[in-house]
Design a protein around this motif. Sequence first.
Motif, PDB file in Angstrom:
ATOM      1  N   HIS A  79       0.883  -1.063   0.050  1.00  0.00           N
ATOM      2  CA  HIS A  79       0.015  -0.067  -0.188  1.00  0.00           C
ATOM      3  C   HIS A  79       0.774   1.300   0.007  1.00  0.00           C
ATOM      4  N   PRO A  80       0.530   2.331  -0.902  1.00  0.00           N
ATOM      5  CA  PRO A  80       1.721   3.219  -1.238  1.00  0.00           C
ATOM      6  C   PRO A  80       1.899   4.091   0.129  1.00  0.00           C
ATOM      7  N   TYR A  81       0.931   3.998   1.180  1.00  0.00           N
ATOM      8  CA  TYR A  81       1.178   5.378   2.136  1.00  0.00           C
ATOM      9  C   TYR A  81       2.480   5.297   2.685  1.00  0.00           C
ATOM     10  N   ALA A  82       2.884   4.027   3.203  1.00  0.00           N
ATOM     11  CA  ALA A  82       4.373   4.027   3.899  1.00  0.00           C
ATOM     12  C   ALA A  82       5.006   2.975   3.396  1.00  0.00           C
ATOM     13  N   TYR A  83       4.791   2.340   2.272  1.00  0.00           N
ATOM     14  CA  TYR A  83       5.508   1.076   1.687  1.00  0.00           C
ATOM     15  C   TYR A  83       6.940   1.376   1.502  1.00  0.00           C
ATOM     16  N   GLU A  84       7.225   2.474   0.659  1.00  0.00           N
ATOM     17  CA  GLU A  84       8.519   2.791   0.298  1.00  0.00           C
ATOM     18  C   GLU A  84       9.502   2.719   1.505  1.00  0.00           C
ATOM     19  N   ALA A  85       8.982   3.917   2.542  1.00  0.00           N
ATOM     20  CA  ALA A  85       9.911   3.816   3.618  1.00  0.00           C
ATOM     21  C   ALA A  85      10.100   2.777   4.609  1.00  0.00           C
ATOM     22  N   VAL A  86       8.958   2.006   4.655  1.00  0.00           N
ATOM     23  CA  VAL A  86       9.135   0.675   5.482  1.00  0.00           C
ATOM     24  C   VAL A  86       9.749  -0.275   4.861  1.00  0.00           C
ATOM     25  N   ASP A  87       9.614  -0.412   3.432  1.00  0.00           N
ATOM     26  CA  ASP A  87      10.449  -1.455   2.739  1.00  0.00           C
ATOM     27  C   ASP A  87      12.080  -1.219   2.766  1.00  0.00           C
ATOM     28  N   GLN A  88      12.244   0.086   2.699  1.00  0.00           N
ATOM     29  CA  GLN A  88      13.692   0.343   2.807  1.00  0.00           C
ATOM     30  C   GLN A  88      14.268  -0.054   4.066  1.00  0.00           C
ATOM     31  N   VAL A  89      13.441   0.241   5.305  1.00  0.00           N
ATOM     32  CA  VAL A  89      14.328  -0.034   6.634  1.00  0.00           C
ATOM     33  C   VAL A  89      14.236  -1.651   6.636  1.00  0.00           C
ATOM     34  N   VAL A  90      13.200  -2.354   5.902  1.00  0.00           N
ATOM     35  CA  VAL A  90      13.068  -3.807   5.930  1.00  0.00           C
ATOM     36  C   VAL A  90      14.358  -4.374   5.407  1.00  0.00           C
ATOM     37  N   GLN A  91      14.692  -3.777   4.172  1.00  0.00           N
ATOM     38  CA  GLN A  91      15.748  -4.242   3.362  1.00  0.00           C
ATOM     39  C   GLN A  91      16.880  -4.043   4.263  1.00  0.00           C
ATOM     40  N   TRP A  92      17.172  -2.830   4.685  1.00  0.00           N
ATOM     41  CA  TRP A  92      18.373  -2.679   5.330  1.00  0.00           C
ATOM     42  C   TRP A  92      18.541  -3.725   6.667  1.00  0.00           C
ATOM     43  N   ALA A  93      17.243  -3.911   7.371  1.00  0.00           N
ATOM     44  CA  ALA A  93      17.268  -4.791   8.393  1.00  0.00           C
ATOM     45  C   ALA A  93      17.622  -6.382   8.222  1.00  0.00           C
ATOM     46  N   ILE A  94      17.413  -6.713   7.020  1.00  0.00           N
ATOM     47  CA  ILE A  94      17.885  -8.120   6.611  1.00  0.00           C
ATOM     48  C   ILE A  94      19.272  -8.386   6.646  1.00  0.00           C
ATOM     49  N   ASP A  95      20.043  -7.482   6.292  1.00  0.00           N
ATOM     50  CA  ASP A  95      21.708  -7.556   6.440  1.00  0.00           C
ATOM     51  C   ASP A  95      21.881  -7.112   7.729  1.00  0.00           C
ATOM     52  N   ASP A  96      21.279  -6.636   8.459  1.00  0.00           N
ATOM     53  CA  ASP A  96      21.886  -5.859   9.950  1.00  0.00           C
ATOM     54  C   ASP A  96      22.341  -7.078  10.833  1.00  0.00           C
ATOM     55  N   PRO A  97      23.746  -7.079  11.197  1.00  0.00           N
ATOM     56  CA  PRO A  97      24.014  -8.165  12.210  1.00  0.00           C
ATOM     57  C   PRO A  97      23.325  -8.188  13.493  1.00  0.00           C
ATOM     58  N   GLU A  98      23.069  -7.191  14.006  1.00  0.00           N
ATOM     59  CA  GLU A  98      22.429  -7.074  15.382  1.00  0.00           C
ATOM     60  C   GLU A  98      21.057  -7.891  15.152  1.00  0.00           C
ATOM     61  N   PHE A  99      20.140  -7.208  14.137  1.00  0.00           N
ATOM     62  CA  PHE A  99      18.904  -8.108  13.777  1.00  0.00           C
ATOM     63  C   PHE A  99      19.062  -9.453  13.565  1.00  0.00           C
ATOM     64  N   GLN A 100      19.991 -10.105  12.798  1.00  0.00           N
ATOM     65  CA  GLN A 100      20.185 -11.486  12.488  1.00  0.00           C
ATOM     66  C   GLN A 100      20.724 -12.275  14.006  1.00  0.00           C
ATOM     67  N   ARG A 101      21.484 -11.474  14.818  1.00  0.00           N
ATOM     68  CA  ARG A 101      21.597 -12.047  16.224  1.00  0.00           C
ATOM     69  C   ARG A 101      20.564 -12.277  17.015  1.00  0.00           C
ATOM     70  N   LEU A 102      19.601 -11.336  17.088  1.00  0.00           N
ATOM     71  CA  LEU A 102      18.383 -11.410  17.857  1.00  0.00           C
ATOM     72  C   LEU A 102      17.289 -12.130  17.412  1.00  0.00           C
ATOM     73  N   ALA A 103      17.243 -12.164  15.771  1.00  0.00           N
ATOM     74  CA  ALA A 103      16.424 -13.082  15.305  1.00  0.00           C
ATOM     75  C   ALA A 103      16.602 -14.676  15.487  1.00  0.00           C
ATOM     76  N   LYS A 104      18.190 -14.925  15.622  1.00  0.00           N
ATOM     77  CA  LYS A 104      18.613 -16.209  15.985  1.00  0.00           C
ATOM     78  C   LYS A 104      18.131 -16.667  17.374  1.00  0.00           C
ATOM     79  N   LEU A 105      18.129 -15.594  18.142  1.00  0.00           N
ATOM     80  CA  LEU A 105      17.774 -15.834  19.775  1.00  0.00           C
ATOM     81  C   LEU A 105      16.407 -16.165  19.775  1.00  0.00           C
ATOM     82  N   LEU A 106      15.658 -15.412  19.048  1.00  0.00           N
ATOM     83  CA  LEU A 106      14.258 -15.661  19.163  1.00  0.00           C
ATOM     84  C   LEU A 106      13.751 -16.900  18.375  1.00  0.00           C
TER      85      LEU A 106
END
Length: 113
Positions: A79-106
């Motif tokens: 949905h165009p309201y916030a898609y671009e901004a949210v998706d940009q952060v999502v793509q960043w987080a995919i490769d973020d080592p801290e997110f990956q570490r916490l995702a592995k913990l969970l």
Amino acid sequence: MLDARFGRLVHVHINMLRLIGYSLGAGDTEIEPDVSKRLKIMGSGHDALVQATGRDFGYNLQKWRRFLCRNGEKFGYTHPYAYEAVDQVVQWAIDDPEFQRLAKLLGDSSARP
């Protein structure tokens, strides 16, 4: 929900941001700096996505993104309201080592707060 950083967020945007560990609400939207609180936020984002979609990709952000992009109209992710901004952060987080570490913990059910 209207957010100064992301724009008008629909539920799926909110839950994807929570899956990453963003604290939303009054004040600035930011990644929760307290790890234990961030883990809880990530868990609630995951649970809300599972409930909304009937699918479970765990904490694999790339799989969630791919699924939601393919089914964008059904779940509102593109949905165009916030898609671009949210998706940009999502793509960043995919490769973020801290997110990956916490995702592995969970991913280990015994670590879930």
